[in-house]
Design a protein around this motif. Structure first.
Motif, PDB file in Angstrom:
ATOM      1  N   THR A  15      14.779  -6.346  -2.342  1.00  0.00           N
ATOM      2  CA  THR A  15      14.948  -5.747  -3.672  1.00  0.00           C
ATOM      3  C   THR A  15      13.996  -6.399  -4.658  1.00  0.00           C
ATOM      4  OG1 THR A  15      17.261  -5.194  -3.202  1.00  0.00           O
ATOM      5  CG2 THR A  15      16.607  -5.305  -5.527  1.00  0.00           C
ATOM      6  N   VAL A  16      13.986  -7.719  -4.686  1.00  0.00           N
ATOM      7  CA  VAL A  16      13.083  -8.440  -5.602  1.00  0.00           C
ATOM      8  C   VAL A  16      11.624  -8.179  -5.222  1.00  0.00           C
ATOM      9  CG1 VAL A  16      12.412 -10.709  -6.479  1.00  0.00           C
ATOM     10  CG2 VAL A  16      14.829 -10.173  -6.153  1.00  0.00           C
ATOM     11  N   GLN A  17      11.345  -8.109  -3.919  1.00  0.00           N
ATOM     12  CA  GLN A  17       9.982  -7.826  -3.448  1.00  0.00           C
ATOM     13  C   GLN A  17       9.457  -6.522  -4.052  1.00  0.00           C
ATOM     14  OE1 GLN A  17       9.833  -6.457   0.591  1.00  0.00           O
ATOM     15  NE2 GLN A  17       7.702  -7.024   0.868  1.00  0.00           N
ATOM     16  N   PHE A  18      10.242  -5.457  -3.962  1.00  0.00           N
ATOM     17  CA  PHE A  18       9.766  -4.165  -4.464  1.00  0.00           C
ATOM     18  C   PHE A  18       9.758  -4.107  -5.986  1.00  0.00           C
ATOM     19  CE2 PHE A  18      10.073  -2.916  -0.085  1.00  0.00           C
ATOM     20  CZ  PHE A  18       9.016  -2.023   0.041  1.00  0.00           C
ATOM     21  N   ALA A  58      17.469  -2.321   1.307  1.00  0.00           N
ATOM     22  CA  ALA A  58      18.703  -3.102   1.453  1.00  0.00           C
ATOM     23  C   ALA A  58      19.838  -2.249   2.007  1.00  0.00           C
ATOM     24  CB  ALA A  58      19.102  -3.736   0.120  1.00  0.00           C
ATOM     25  N   ALA A  59      19.922  -1.004   1.569  1.00  0.00           N
ATOM     26  CA  ALA A  59      20.975  -0.121   2.094  1.00  0.00           C
ATOM     27  C   ALA A  59      20.772   0.139   3.589  1.00  0.00           C
ATOM     28  CB  ALA A  59      20.994   1.198   1.321  1.00  0.00           C
ATOM     29  N   SER A  60      19.536   0.308   4.005  1.00  0.00           N
ATOM     30  CA  SER A  60      19.256   0.498   5.432  1.00  0.00           C
ATOM     31  C   SER A  60      19.599  -0.755   6.227  1.00  0.00           C
ATOM     32  CB  SER A  60      17.785   0.873   5.638  1.00  0.00           C
ATOM     33  OG  SER A  60      17.525   2.134   5.058  1.00  0.00           O
ATOM     34  N   PHE A  61      19.256  -1.914   5.684  1.00  0.00           N
ATOM     35  CA  PHE A  61      19.670  -3.165   6.327  1.00  0.00           C
ATOM     36  C   PHE A  61      21.188  -3.208   6.439  1.00  0.00           C
ATOM     37  CE2 PHE A  61      15.510  -4.488   6.311  1.00  0.00           C
ATOM     38  CZ  PHE A  61      15.271  -5.844   6.299  1.00  0.00           C
ATOM     39  N   GLY A  62      21.871  -2.780   5.393  1.00  0.00           N
ATOM     40  CA  GLY A  62      23.335  -2.806   5.399  1.00  0.00           C
ATOM     41  C   GLY A  62      23.922  -2.003   6.542  1.00  0.00           C
ATOM     42  N   ILE A  63      23.343  -0.860   6.817  1.00  0.00           N
ATOM     43  CA  ILE A  63      23.813  -0.046   7.947  1.00  0.00           C
ATOM     44  C   ILE A  63      23.620  -0.816   9.251  1.00  0.00           C
ATOM     45  CG2 ILE A  63      23.381   2.052   9.294  1.00  0.00           C
ATOM     46  CD1 ILE A  63      22.500   3.336   6.556  1.00  0.00           C
ATOM     47  N   ASN A  64      22.416  -1.328   9.459  1.00  0.00           N
ATOM     48  CA  ASN A  64      22.136  -2.070  10.696  1.00  0.00           C
ATOM     49  C   ASN A  64      23.013  -3.309  10.814  1.00  0.00           C
ATOM     50  OD1 ASN A  64      20.187  -0.178  11.104  1.00  0.00           O
ATOM     51  ND2 ASN A  64      18.465  -1.573  10.996  1.00  0.00           N
ATOM     52  N   TYR A  65      23.202  -4.008   9.707  1.00  0.00           N
ATOM     53  CA  TYR A  65      23.989  -5.248   9.744  1.00  0.00           C
ATOM     54  C   TYR A  65      25.454  -4.960  10.051  1.00  0.00           C
ATOM     55  CZ  TYR A  65      20.169  -8.183   8.007  1.00  0.00           C
ATOM     56  OH  TYR A  65      18.995  -8.877   7.869  1.00  0.00           O
ATOM     57  N   GLN A  66      25.959  -3.810   9.633  1.00  0.00           N
ATOM     58  CA  GLN A  66      27.338  -3.463   9.963  1.00  0.00           C
ATOM     59  C   GLN A  66      27.500  -3.262  11.460  1.00  0.00           C
ATOM     60  OE1 GLN A  66      30.227  -3.374   7.976  1.00  0.00           O
ATOM     61  NE2 GLN A  66      28.705  -4.592   6.901  1.00  0.00           N
ATOM     62  N   PHE A  67      26.577  -2.520  12.058  1.00  0.00           N
ATOM     63  CA  PHE A  67      26.672  -2.272  13.496  1.00  0.00           C
ATOM     64  C   PHE A  67      26.422  -3.537  14.312  1.00  0.00           C
ATOM     65  CE2 PHE A  67      26.386   2.137  12.159  1.00  0.00           C
ATOM     66  CZ  PHE A  67      27.314   2.722  13.001  1.00  0.00           C
ATOM     67  N   LEU A 111      11.511   0.311 -12.111  1.00  0.00           N
ATOM     68  CA  LEU A 111      12.729   1.010 -11.698  1.00  0.00           C
ATOM     69  C   LEU A 111      12.574   1.582 -10.288  1.00  0.00           C
ATOM     70  CD1 LEU A 111      15.577   1.972 -12.325  1.00  0.00           C
ATOM     71  CD2 LEU A 111      14.567   4.014 -13.386  1.00  0.00           C
ATOM     72  N   SER A 112      11.410   2.096  -9.975  1.00  0.00           N
ATOM     73  CA  SER A 112      11.155   2.594  -8.622  1.00  0.00           C
ATOM     74  C   SER A 112      11.249   1.466  -7.610  1.00  0.00           C
ATOM     75  CB  SER A 112       9.772   3.246  -8.550  1.00  0.00           C
ATOM     76  OG  SER A 112       9.725   4.402  -9.348  1.00  0.00           O
ATOM     77  N   GLY A 113      10.758   0.285  -7.974  1.00  0.00           N
ATOM     78  CA  GLY A 113      10.883  -0.869  -7.097  1.00  0.00           C
ATOM     79  C   GLY A 113      12.337  -1.215  -6.830  1.00  0.00           C
ATOM     80  N   LEU A 114      13.158  -1.141  -7.867  1.00  0.00           N
ATOM     81  CA  LEU A 114      14.582  -1.411  -7.715  1.00  0.00           C
ATOM     82  C   LEU A 114      15.245  -0.378  -6.805  1.00  0.00           C
ATOM     83  CD1 LEU A 114      17.010  -3.168  -8.576  1.00  0.00           C
ATOM     84  CD2 LEU A 114      17.290  -1.617 -10.521  1.00  0.00           C
ATOM     85  N   VAL A 115      14.904   0.881  -7.013  1.00  0.00           N
ATOM     86  CA  VAL A 115      15.491   1.952  -6.203  1.00  0.00           C
ATOM     87  C   VAL A 115      15.068   1.817  -4.743  1.00  0.00           C
ATOM     88  CG1 VAL A 115      15.462   4.450  -5.792  1.00  0.00           C
ATOM     89  CG2 VAL A 115      15.772   3.568  -8.112  1.00  0.00           C
ATOM     90  N   VAL A 116      13.783   1.577  -4.510  1.00  0.00           N
ATOM     91  CA  VAL A 116      13.308   1.446  -3.125  1.00  0.00           C
ATOM     92  C   VAL A 116      13.877   0.182  -2.484  1.00  0.00           C
ATOM     93  CG1 VAL A 116      11.264   1.041  -1.689  1.00  0.00           C
ATOM     94  CG2 VAL A 116      11.229   2.830  -3.433  1.00  0.00           C
ATOM     95  N   GLY A 117      13.787  -0.946  -3.201  1.00  0.00           N
ATOM     96  CA  GLY A 117      14.241  -2.213  -2.639  1.00  0.00           C
ATOM     97  C   GLY A 117      15.717  -2.227  -2.320  1.00  0.00           C
ATOM     98  N   PHE A 176       0.832  -1.205   0.000  1.00  0.00           N
ATOM     99  CA  PHE A 176       0.000   0.000   0.000  1.00  0.00           C
ATOM    100  C   PHE A 176       0.867   1.256   0.000  1.00  0.00           C
ATOM    101  CE2 PHE A 176      -3.781  -2.463   1.209  1.00  0.00           C
ATOM    102  CZ  PHE A 176      -4.753  -1.803   0.474  1.00  0.00           C
ATOM    103  N   ALA A 177       1.902   1.277   0.824  1.00  0.00           N
ATOM    104  CA  ALA A 177       2.776   2.456   0.880  1.00  0.00           C
ATOM    105  C   ALA A 177       3.464   2.689  -0.463  1.00  0.00           C
ATOM    106  CB  ALA A 177       3.813   2.285   1.992  1.00  0.00           C
ATOM    107  N   PHE A 178       3.936   1.611  -1.081  1.00  0.00           N
ATOM    108  CA  PHE A 178       4.613   1.742  -2.373  1.00  0.00           C
ATOM    109  C   PHE A 178       3.635   2.205  -3.452  1.00  0.00           C
ATOM    110  CE2 PHE A 178       6.632  -0.119  -6.240  1.00  0.00           C
ATOM    111  CZ  PHE A 178       7.785   0.642  -6.207  1.00  0.00           C
TER     112      PHE A 178
END
Length: 126
Positions: A112-115, A87-96, A76-82, A59-61
């Motif tokens: 990424t595939v989901q979006f 994924a980039a936000s997960f990457g930050i959390n996963y690093q910490f 393309l928007s799905g790729l950018v969001v996903g 719904f949000a997307f």
């Protein structure tokens, strides 16, 4: 917003998750990277809450894309969001949390595939 398309997008995410995290694809690796223990929880609650979150994300997307998005723009928007946001936000959390790159690739890849699927469904059916 086409509510039926949003529900189908959420269902596609749910089906993708079932396959993605199954032993047929990344389930074994995901469990190994999470310490080898299969997370416990009542299946009805796990799947029910997961589906609700899939609906919220779809719904949000759809709201963000707006009515009748052109297919290339929606995908393309799905790729950018996903990848670029989730994924980039997960990457930050996963690093910490010092989680593995493999776990990030599995989880970030799923979203990424989901979006991208959300974009495909919403771009085709408006």
């Amino acid at each position: 917003m086409n509510v039926y398309a949003v529900v189908l997008a959420a269902v596609s995410s749910f089906v993708l998750g079932g396959l993605w995290y199954s032993p047929a694809l990344f389930g074994r690796a995901w469990n190994r990277e999470n310490g080898g223990d299969v997370p416990q929880g009542h299946p009805a609650k796990v799947f029910g809450v997961s589906f609700v979150f899939s609906l919220v994300a779809a719904f949000a997307f759809a709201w963000w894309l707006g009515p009748a998005p052109p297919l290339p723009h929606a995908v393309l928007s799905g790729l950018v969001v996903g990848f670029g946001m989730v994924a980039a936000s997960f990457g930050i959390n996963y690093q910490f949390a010092q989680r593995s790159t493999a776990l990030w690739l599995i989880d970030g890849g799923y979203h990424t595939v989901q979006f991208v699927l959300f974009g495909l469904v919403l771009g085709l059916w408006h």
